[in-house]
Design a protein around this motif. Structure first.
Motif, PDB file in Angstrom:
ATOM      1  N   LYS A  49      -6.332   2.438  35.981  1.00 34.62           N
ATOM      2  CA  LYS A  49      -8.476   1.602  36.103  1.00 34.62           C
ATOM      3  C   LYS A  49      -7.697   0.574  34.731  1.00 34.62           C
ATOM      4  O   LYS A  49      -7.111   1.440  33.292  1.00 34.62           O
ATOM      5  CB  LYS A  49      -9.318   2.542  35.564  1.00 34.62           C
ATOM      6  N   ALA A  50      -8.437  -0.144  34.537  1.00 33.31           N
ATOM      7  CA  ALA A  50      -8.460  -1.014  33.568  1.00 33.31           C
ATOM      8  C   ALA A  50      -9.754  -1.221  33.254  1.00 33.31           C
ATOM      9  O   ALA A  50     -11.096  -1.570  34.153  1.00 33.31           O
ATOM     10  CB  ALA A  50      -7.901  -2.590  33.821  1.00 33.31           C
ATOM     11  N   PHE A  51     -11.041  -1.361  31.708  1.00 31.33           N
ATOM     12  CA  PHE A  51     -12.502  -1.930  31.414  1.00 31.33           C
ATOM     13  C   PHE A  51     -12.044  -2.723  30.416  1.00 31.33           C
ATOM     14  O   PHE A  51     -11.097  -2.982  29.873  1.00 31.33           O
ATOM     15  CB  PHE A  51     -13.252  -0.742  31.663  1.00 31.33           C
ATOM     16  N   VAL A  52     -13.303  -2.887  30.170  1.00 32.25           N
ATOM     17  CA  VAL A  52     -13.927  -3.783  28.603  1.00 32.25           C
ATOM     18  C   VAL A  52     -14.399  -3.429  28.322  1.00 32.25           C
ATOM     19  O   VAL A  52     -15.781  -2.879  29.276  1.00 32.25           O
ATOM     20  CB  VAL A  52     -13.875  -5.278  28.535  1.00 32.25           C
ATOM     21  N   ASP A  53     -15.049  -3.180  26.954  1.00 33.78           N
ATOM     22  CA  ASP A  53     -16.638  -2.718  26.466  1.00 33.78           C
ATOM     23  C   ASP A  53     -17.108  -3.662  25.745  1.00 33.78           C
ATOM     24  O   ASP A  53     -16.950  -4.645  25.313  1.00 33.78           O
ATOM     25  CB  ASP A  53     -15.697  -1.837  25.278  1.00 33.78           C
ATOM     26  N   GLU A  54     -18.469  -3.715  27.040  1.00 30.17           N
ATOM     27  CA  GLU A  54     -18.707  -4.254  26.412  1.00 30.17           C
ATOM     28  C   GLU A  54     -20.043  -3.964  26.238  1.00 30.17           C
ATOM     29  O   GLU A  54     -21.395  -3.738  26.661  1.00 30.17           O
ATOM     30  CB  GLU A  54     -20.149  -5.126  27.668  1.00 30.17           C
ATOM     31  N   GLY A  55     -20.758  -3.951  24.470  1.00 24.40           N
ATOM     32  CA  GLY A  55     -21.719  -3.465  23.506  1.00 24.40           C
ATOM     33  C   GLY A  55     -22.277  -1.745  23.608  1.00 24.40           C
ATOM     34  O   GLY A  55     -22.547  -1.589  23.865  1.00 24.40           O
ATOM     35  N   TRP A  81     -19.492 -11.061  40.090  1.00 24.22           N
ATOM     36  CA  TRP A  81     -18.365 -11.166  39.266  1.00 24.22           C
ATOM     37  C   TRP A  81     -18.849 -11.728  37.713  1.00 24.22           C
ATOM     38  O   TRP A  81     -19.560 -12.760  38.016  1.00 24.22           O
ATOM     39  CB  TRP A  81     -17.562 -12.099  40.012  1.00 24.22           C
ATOM     40  N   LYS A  82     -18.000 -11.073  36.610  1.00 23.53           N
ATOM     41  CA  LYS A  82     -18.673 -11.333  35.464  1.00 23.53           C
ATOM     42  C   LYS A  82     -17.089 -11.669  34.852  1.00 23.53           C
ATOM     43  O   LYS A  82     -16.260 -12.062  34.460  1.00 23.53           O
ATOM     44  CB  LYS A  82     -18.841 -10.094  34.656  1.00 23.53           C
ATOM     45  N   ASN A  83     -17.907 -12.630  33.283  1.00 20.25           N
ATOM     46  CA  ASN A  83     -16.397 -13.017  32.442  1.00 20.25           C
ATOM     47  C   ASN A  83     -15.686 -12.392  31.495  1.00 20.25           C
ATOM     48  O   ASN A  83     -16.244 -13.145  30.232  1.00 20.25           O
ATOM     49  CB  ASN A  83     -17.145 -14.592  32.032  1.00 20.25           C
ATOM     50  N   ASN A  84     -16.570 -11.089  31.665  1.00 19.34           N
ATOM     51  CA  ASN A  84     -16.048 -10.311  30.497  1.00 19.34           C
ATOM     52  C   ASN A  84     -14.777 -10.445  29.560  1.00 19.34           C
ATOM     53  O   ASN A  84     -14.766 -10.743  28.544  1.00 19.34           O
ATOM     54  CB  ASN A  84     -16.644  -8.641  30.396  1.00 19.34           C
ATOM     55  N   LEU A  85     -14.108 -11.070  30.719  1.00 19.37           N
ATOM     56  CA  LEU A  85     -12.795 -11.251  29.087  1.00 19.37           C
ATOM     57  C   LEU A  85     -12.501 -12.314  29.610  1.00 19.37           C
ATOM     58  O   LEU A  85     -11.953 -12.218  28.162  1.00 19.37           O
ATOM     59  CB  LEU A  85     -11.625 -10.883  31.689  1.00 19.37           C
ATOM     60  N   LEU A  86     -13.123 -13.385  29.932  1.00 20.92           N
ATOM     61  CA  LEU A  86     -13.035 -14.424  29.496  1.00 20.92           C
ATOM     62  C   LEU A  86     -13.635 -14.963  27.567  1.00 20.92           C
ATOM     63  O   LEU A  86     -13.128 -15.426  26.688  1.00 20.92           O
ATOM     64  CB  LEU A  86     -13.775 -15.457  29.839  1.00 20.92           C
TER      65      LEU A  86
END
Length: 91
Positions: A49-55, A81-86
């Protein structure tokens, strides 16, 4: 195991397909490192699993397989679909 993606490197463009490397933190042992896009794709396809932390909110990273070209990764939240990685820091 889950990794939090913390930064990216782009080459040859500015879209998800141009991410070449991703920096991460292992959420189990706080190990940090970097991997190629292909290695992260393989990690996710093998059940990681991979994720980003958005606030403070976890946004999961998924593999996308275009009709042509290599697979790439992108975040998805609430079915979109989002641009969180970018938006992460670029190295």
């Amino acid at each position: 195991m889950a990794i939090r993606i913390t930064a990216i490197r782009l080459s040859g463009g500015t879209t998800h397909q141009h991410i070449t490397n991703l920096w991460w933190t292992n959420q189990v042992n706080n190990e940090t490192g970097s991997s190629t896009r292909a290695a992260v794709v393989e990690f996710i396809e093998d059940g990681g699993k991979a994720f980003v932390d958005e606030g403070g909110r976890r946004v999961d990273v998924y593999v996308r397989a275009p009709a042509s070209g290599p697979k790439y990764v992108q975040t998805q939240a609430d079915g979109y679909w989002k641009n969180n990685l970018l938006a992460l820091p670029h190295k």
